[in-house]
Scaffold this active site. Structure first.
Site, PDB file in Angstrom:
ATOM      1  N   GLU A 176      51.346 -11.718  84.814  1.00 13.85           N
ATOM      2  CA  GLU A 176      51.776 -10.364  84.227  1.00 13.85           C
ATOM      3  C   GLU A 176      52.749  -9.834  84.771  1.00 13.85           C
ATOM      4  OE1 GLU A 176      51.325  -6.093  83.474  1.00 13.85           O
ATOM      5  OE2 GLU A 176      51.075  -7.086  85.256  1.00 13.85           O
ATOM      6  N   ASP A 205      43.753  -2.856  81.717  1.00  8.94           N
ATOM      7  CA  ASP A 205      44.556  -3.352  82.710  1.00  8.94           C
ATOM      8  C   ASP A 205      44.441  -2.032  83.735  1.00  8.94           C
ATOM      9  OD1 ASP A 205      46.664  -3.851  84.810  1.00  8.94           O
ATOM     10  OD2 ASP A 205      48.089  -3.962  83.377  1.00  8.94           O
TER      11      ASP A 205
HETATM   12 ZN    ZN Z   1      48.220  -4.601  86.141  1.00 10.46          ZN
END
Ligand code: ZN
Length: 341
Positions: A176, A205
């Site tokens: 990511e 997240d």
């Molecule tokens: Zn992150």
């Protein structure tokens, strides 16, 4: 096909909202009605349970040069750990490989982790995901061990064969931190028919920032609101209510900034996200509402070597674990959905 399933989800949300609309006042301090699955899961899921997974991710980083970046031995060990936990909980687990390119460098490859319940309608998938990699500079315990740990806690308490109407899928993404490679490869690799089965994607997240903010990302108040997928803002009410049950009134924000929600938004899948803040600064109003320190950043160790276990805000981890559990249980057990197909 996805439109029908999305509309059904929105209908179930409308029913839920209709139930509490009569007061005309925010319900953040009063517990919202919970289904048996919701109540049971929220009770079983704890921040302490999530923390045990963070301890393991810290250990993995310590044993592998201090980070869990993709690609690296620390990342591979993280993949193996997550896949093992989910297999032991009874899920159907796969670790599909994706490839990535770097400026001038050779092509590399790494694995995502995908797990799905063996119960629930597999044509109606409720999907939650978190990126599993850290930056090379540190162990990534808040970013994003916290998202991984909260989903692992929920997944293990839910189990691989729960009594649900809709299948529940979990995704743990690689790389990511460099162009959202793992999640993008996954979504782009799905056929149209496979995409249409995804009724909802919930991105997690950073949910334990030490000076925590409480943000729900749903495309509202976004400069590009018209770009948000249908139903995003409607489904975010469920999450807002669930955070309300923990005593928190979250702030709704748009999908600005990068995380693994991007490929799902681009695919027009109803999407929402949660986060406790990274390098931004907490305002006086936010500190008044949520506690913490005004004028200081949400995570002073963002993308640094000090993003370790002691960088975790335990109350935030606890609240988000409960709120995510209640939200996933709601969407997984929406009885309206199969009936309206
Ligand atoms: Zn992150």
């Amino acid at each position: 096909m996805r439109i029908a399933w999305g509309a059904a989800l929105a209908a179930s949300v409308s029913l839920l909202l209709a139930g509490c609309a009569s007061t005309g006042a925010p319900t953040s301090s009063a517990p919202n009605a919970q289904s048996p699955l919701q109540a049971g899961l929220v009770k079983e899921v704890t921040g302490a349970g999530a923390f045990t997974h963070l301890e393991e991710l810290q250990r993995i980083a310590d044993q592998n040069g201090g980070n869990r970046a993709t690609p690296s031995p620390g990342y591979d060990a993280s993949v193996d750990y997550v896949a093992r936990v989910l297999r032991e909980a009874g899920y159907e687990v796969s670790t599909p490989t994706f490839t990535f390119e770097r400026d001038g460098g050779p092509q590399g490859s790494a694995r995502n982790v995908i797990a799905q319940t063996r119960t629930g309608n597999a044509e109606h998938v409720v999907f939650a995901g978190a990126h599993l990699d850290s930056v090379p500079e540190g162990p990534g315990i808040n970013d994003n061990g916290s998202g991984v740990a909260s989903l692992l806690e929920i997944a293990t308490r839910l189990g691989g064969s729960p009594q649900v109407a809709n299948a529940v899928r979990f995704g743990f993404w690689g790389l990511e931190e460099e162009d959202l490679n793992g999640s993008t490869a996954y979504v782009e690799g799905l056929s149209r028919a496979e995409r249409d089965k995804i009724g909802l994607y919930l991105n997690v997240d950073m949910v334990s920032s030490p000076n925590a903010g409480y943000f729900v990302q749903a495309g509202e108040e976004s400069e590009s609101e018209s770009d948000s997928p249908p139903e995003s803002s409607a489904v975010s009410r469920v999450l807002t209510d669930q955070l309300g049950n923990t005593g928190i009134n979250p702030q709704l924000v748009g999908f600005d900034g990068g995380s693994d929600f991007v490929p799902f938004v681009d695919a027009r899948i109803p999407t929402l996200g949660v986060m406790t803040g990274d390098a931004g600064t907490k305002s006086p109003k936010q500190a008044e509402q949520w506690g913490g320190r005004a004028g200081e950043v949400f995570d002073k160790c963002y993308h640094q070597s000090c993003d370790r276990l002691d960088n975790i805000d335990r109350p935030a981890l606890d609240r988000f674990s409960d709120a995510l559990a209640g939200s996933l249980a709601h969407f997984a057990s929406s009885a309206e959905v199969p009936a309206q197909r």
